[in-house]
Write a protein that holds these residues in place. Sequence first.
Motif, PDB file in Angstrom:
ATOM      1  N   SER A  27       2.599  11.251  11.955  1.00  0.00           N
ATOM      2  CA  SER A  27       3.930  10.677  12.108  1.00  0.00           C
ATOM      3  C   SER A  27       4.410  10.167  10.761  1.00  0.00           C
ATOM      4  O   SER A  27       3.620   9.960   9.838  1.00  0.00           O
ATOM      5  N   LEU A  28       5.716   9.938  10.662  1.00  0.00           N
ATOM      6  CA  LEU A  28       6.280   9.409   9.423  1.00  0.00           C
ATOM      7  C   LEU A  28       5.680   8.041   9.111  1.00  0.00           C
ATOM      8  O   LEU A  28       5.420   7.721   7.952  1.00  0.00           O
ATOM      9  N   LYS A  29       5.410   7.255  10.155  1.00  0.00           N
ATOM     10  CA  LYS A  29       4.832   5.926   9.974  1.00  0.00           C
ATOM     11  C   LYS A  29       3.434   6.014   9.370  1.00  0.00           C
ATOM     12  O   LYS A  29       3.107   5.276   8.425  1.00  0.00           O
ATOM     13  N   ASP A  30       2.600   6.914   9.901  1.00  0.00           N
ATOM     14  CA  ASP A  30       1.246   7.062   9.369  1.00  0.00           C
ATOM     15  C   ASP A  30       1.258   7.616   7.947  1.00  0.00           C
ATOM     16  O   ASP A  30       0.468   7.201   7.089  1.00  0.00           O
ATOM     17  N   HIS A  31       2.171   8.561   7.704  1.00  0.00           N
ATOM     18  CA  HIS A  31       2.304   9.130   6.363  1.00  0.00           C
ATOM     19  C   HIS A  31       2.693   8.047   5.361  1.00  0.00           C
ATOM     20  O   HIS A  31       2.112   7.938   4.263  1.00  0.00           O
ATOM     21  N   SER A  32       3.662   7.203   5.728  1.00  0.00           N
ATOM     22  CA  SER A  32       4.115   6.123   4.853  1.00  0.00           C
ATOM     23  C   SER A  32       2.997   5.117   4.617  1.00  0.00           C
ATOM     24  O   SER A  32       2.864   4.569   3.513  1.00  0.00           O
ATOM     25  N   PHE A  33       2.182   4.879   5.651  1.00  0.00           N
ATOM     26  CA  PHE A  33       1.071   3.945   5.534  1.00  0.00           C
ATOM     27  C   PHE A  33       0.080   4.415   4.465  1.00  0.00           C
ATOM     28  O   PHE A  33      -0.378   3.641   3.629  1.00  0.00           O
ATOM     29  N   ILE A  34      -0.246   5.701   4.480  1.00  0.00           N
ATOM     30  CA  ILE A  34      -1.205   6.247   3.508  1.00  0.00           C
ATOM     31  C   ILE A  34      -0.623   6.192   2.095  1.00  0.00           C
ATOM     32  O   ILE A  34      -1.316   5.813   1.135  1.00  0.00           O
ATOM     33  N   ILE A  35       0.649   6.559   1.953  1.00  0.00           N
ATOM     34  CA  ILE A  35       1.295   6.530   0.639  1.00  0.00           C
ATOM     35  C   ILE A  35       1.311   5.104   0.094  1.00  0.00           C
ATOM     36  O   ILE A  35       1.068   4.862  -1.103  1.00  0.00           O
ATOM     37  N   LYS A  36       1.568   4.136   0.985  1.00  0.00           N
ATOM     38  CA  LYS A  36       1.578   2.741   0.564  1.00  0.00           C
ATOM     39  C   LYS A  36       0.202   2.321   0.060  1.00  0.00           C
ATOM     40  O   LYS A  36       0.086   1.609  -0.951  1.00  0.00           O
ATOM     41  N   ARG A  37      -0.856   2.752   0.761  1.00  0.00           N
ATOM     42  CA  ARG A  37      -2.215   2.415   0.323  1.00  0.00           C
ATOM     43  C   ARG A  37      -2.495   2.991  -1.067  1.00  0.00           C
ATOM     44  O   ARG A  37      -3.075   2.328  -1.930  1.00  0.00           O
ATOM     45  N   ILE A  38      -2.093   4.212  -1.284  1.00  0.00           N
ATOM     46  CA  ILE A  38      -2.321   4.858  -2.580  1.00  0.00           C
ATOM     47  C   ILE A  38      -1.576   4.124  -3.688  1.00  0.00           C
ATOM     48  O   ILE A  38      -2.130   3.844  -4.759  1.00  0.00           O
ATOM     49  N   ASN A  39      -0.304   3.810  -3.430  1.00  0.00           N
ATOM     50  CA  ASN A  39       0.493   3.112  -4.447  1.00  0.00           C
ATOM     51  C   ASN A  39      -0.075   1.740  -4.759  1.00  0.00           C
ATOM     52  O   ASN A  39      -0.048   1.292  -5.923  1.00  0.00           O
ATOM     53  N   ASN A  40      -0.606   1.051  -3.760  1.00  0.00           N
ATOM     54  CA  ASN A  40      -1.211  -0.249  -3.995  1.00  0.00           C
ATOM     55  C   ASN A  40      -2.430  -0.121  -4.908  1.00  0.00           C
ATOM     56  O   ASN A  40      -2.625  -0.918  -5.838  1.00  0.00           O
ATOM     57  N   MET A  41      -3.257   0.891  -4.648  1.00  0.00           N
ATOM     58  CA  MET A  41      -4.436   1.106  -5.477  1.00  0.00           C
ATOM     59  C   MET A  41      -4.051   1.461  -6.909  1.00  0.00           C
ATOM     60  O   MET A  41      -4.655   0.979  -7.878  1.00  0.00           O
ATOM     61  N   LEU A  42      -3.018   2.286  -7.053  1.00  0.00           N
ATOM     62  CA  LEU A  42      -2.565   2.664  -8.389  1.00  0.00           C
ATOM     63  C   LEU A  42      -1.938   1.475  -9.110  1.00  0.00           C
ATOM     64  O   LEU A  42      -2.089   1.330 -10.331  1.00  0.00           O
ATOM     65  N   ASP A  43      -1.235   0.612  -8.370  1.00  0.00           N
ATOM     66  CA  ASP A  43      -0.649  -0.584  -8.984  1.00  0.00           C
ATOM     67  C   ASP A  43      -1.736  -1.507  -9.528  1.00  0.00           C
ATOM     68  O   ASP A  43      -1.616  -2.058 -10.625  1.00  0.00           O
ATOM     69  N   ILE A  44      -2.794  -1.675  -8.758  1.00  0.00           N
ATOM     70  CA  ILE A  44      -3.906  -2.523  -9.205  1.00  0.00           C
ATOM     71  C   ILE A  44      -4.555  -1.919 -10.445  1.00  0.00           C
ATOM     72  O   ILE A  44      -4.883  -2.619 -11.411  1.00  0.00           O
ATOM     73  N   SER A  45      -4.740  -0.613 -10.434  1.00  0.00           N
ATOM     74  CA  SER A  45      -5.312   0.069 -11.593  1.00  0.00           C
ATOM     75  C   SER A  45      -4.438  -0.113 -12.823  1.00  0.00           C
ATOM     76  O   SER A  45      -4.934  -0.398 -13.927  1.00  0.00           O
ATOM     77  N   LEU A  46      -3.128   0.017 -12.641  1.00  0.00           N
ATOM     78  CA  LEU A  46      -2.191  -0.148 -13.757  1.00  0.00           C
ATOM     79  C   LEU A  46      -2.263  -1.564 -14.313  1.00  0.00           C
ATOM     80  O   LEU A  46      -2.318  -1.767 -15.536  1.00  0.00           O
ATOM     81  N   ASN A  47      -2.284  -2.553 -13.426  1.00  0.00           N
ATOM     82  CA  ASN A  47      -2.371  -3.945 -13.866  1.00  0.00           C
ATOM     83  C   ASN A  47      -3.666  -4.212 -14.627  1.00  0.00           C
ATOM     84  O   ASN A  47      -3.669  -4.872 -15.677  1.00  0.00           O
ATOM     85  N   GLU A  48      -4.783  -3.704 -14.091  1.00  0.00           N
ATOM     86  CA  GLU A  48      -6.072  -3.907 -14.749  1.00  0.00           C
ATOM     87  C   GLU A  48      -6.088  -3.265 -16.130  1.00  0.00           C
ATOM     88  O   GLU A  48      -6.677  -3.804 -17.074  1.00  0.00           O
ATOM     89  N   THR A  49      -5.434  -2.125 -16.255  1.00  0.00           N
ATOM     90  CA  THR A  49      -5.374  -1.433 -17.538  1.00  0.00           C
ATOM     91  C   THR A  49      -4.621  -2.274 -18.568  1.00  0.00           C
ATOM     92  O   THR A  49      -5.080  -2.460 -19.696  1.00  0.00           O
ATOM     93  N   VAL A  50      -3.470  -2.780 -18.165  1.00  0.00           N
ATOM     94  CA  VAL A  50      -2.645  -3.578 -19.078  1.00  0.00           C
ATOM     95  C   VAL A  50      -3.343  -4.890 -19.437  1.00  0.00           C
ATOM     96  O   VAL A  50      -3.386  -5.286 -20.607  1.00  0.00           O
ATOM     97  N   PHE A  51      -3.896  -5.574 -18.422  1.00  0.00           N
ATOM     98  CA  PHE A  51      -4.580  -6.847 -18.671  1.00  0.00           C
ATOM     99  C   PHE A  51      -5.761  -6.651 -19.621  1.00  0.00           C
ATOM    100  O   PHE A  51      -5.977  -7.449 -20.542  1.00  0.00           O
ATOM    101  N   ALA A  52      -6.543  -5.592 -19.373  1.00  0.00           N
ATOM    102  CA  ALA A  52      -7.710  -5.329 -20.227  1.00  0.00           C
ATOM    103  C   ALA A  52      -7.271  -5.000 -21.643  1.00  0.00           C
ATOM    104  O   ALA A  52      -7.883  -5.456 -22.622  1.00  0.00           O
ATOM    105  N   PHE A  53      -6.194  -4.232 -21.785  1.00  0.00           N
ATOM    106  CA  PHE A  53      -5.693  -3.875 -23.112  1.00  0.00           C
ATOM    107  C   PHE A  53      -5.249  -5.113 -23.880  1.00  0.00           C
ATOM    108  O   PHE A  53      -5.566  -5.271 -25.066  1.00  0.00           O
TER     109      PHE A  53
END
Length: 271
Positions: free
Chosen positions: A114-140
């Motif tokens: 469903s569109l809801k389940d699809h959006s849920f997975i995309i949201k999880r991925i974006n959250n993980m990528l956001d954390i990775s991006l933040n960790e990269t900048v903070f570490a730099f």
Amino acid sequence: MTLVFNVSNHLKANAKSLAEEIVDGVLHSIKLEIPQWEKEQAIEMYIAFINFLGDSLFVEEEGVPRTLIEWSKKNAARQVSPEGKISEIIVRYPPTRDVFTDIITNISIEFGLSLKDHSFIIKRINNMLDISLNETVFAFERLSDEYKVETQRELAELSAPIVLIKEGIAVLPLIGIIDSYRANYIMEKVVPKVAELRINYVIADFSGILKIDTDIAHHLHQIGQMFNLLGLQTLTTGLRPELAKTVVKSGINMSEFTTFANVKQALESIK
């Protein structure tokens, strides 16, 4: 929930091929070539990423795999150098999101999510990528600050070396731009070292200084006074007109120091 369970199993069963598709897709998107070892590291990280994503579809709490955090910090560390730019890592995130979105969209269609389940997975991925991006900048930022401090220390050592030229006589050639950090370094590190040399004369040579301001002139004057308190006679050389003008404007009384045009003259004056 059954459909999401099927997607989870599909992600984990095909983690390696999906990881390779992601890495190849991102590199192709930004027309970037990287060493094989770096590509293999990225693939291993995305395998862990996808497996973690598959497991996370059944829990409410969001998180990231430890390998993603470590990978993010390593990416930042590789950019910490005079030529390094964090933008070279940051530009990879938008195409990574695009590639992930395309892959998950195709999987969602294949499994009839469903569109809801699809959006849920995309949201999880974006959250993980956001954390990775933040960790990269903070570490730099953290590593860059540490790198700057270390570089400052190394430059301070190079800008004020103590040179023992003959028994009882040492030259302190001041080189480059003397800022407050270097002036404090001389007071805290160089002066004690001079005291250990058991010398009678210190020739402070200013010919290598590019510029000084009145505050730094006061610092250097204090250093000279410290030498005097240690029982050393301080001779100054190489004060160019513009430097001498700054010293005069600062109100410093240079009469307590013997001044010469160059080190040769200073040495000849010592009996």
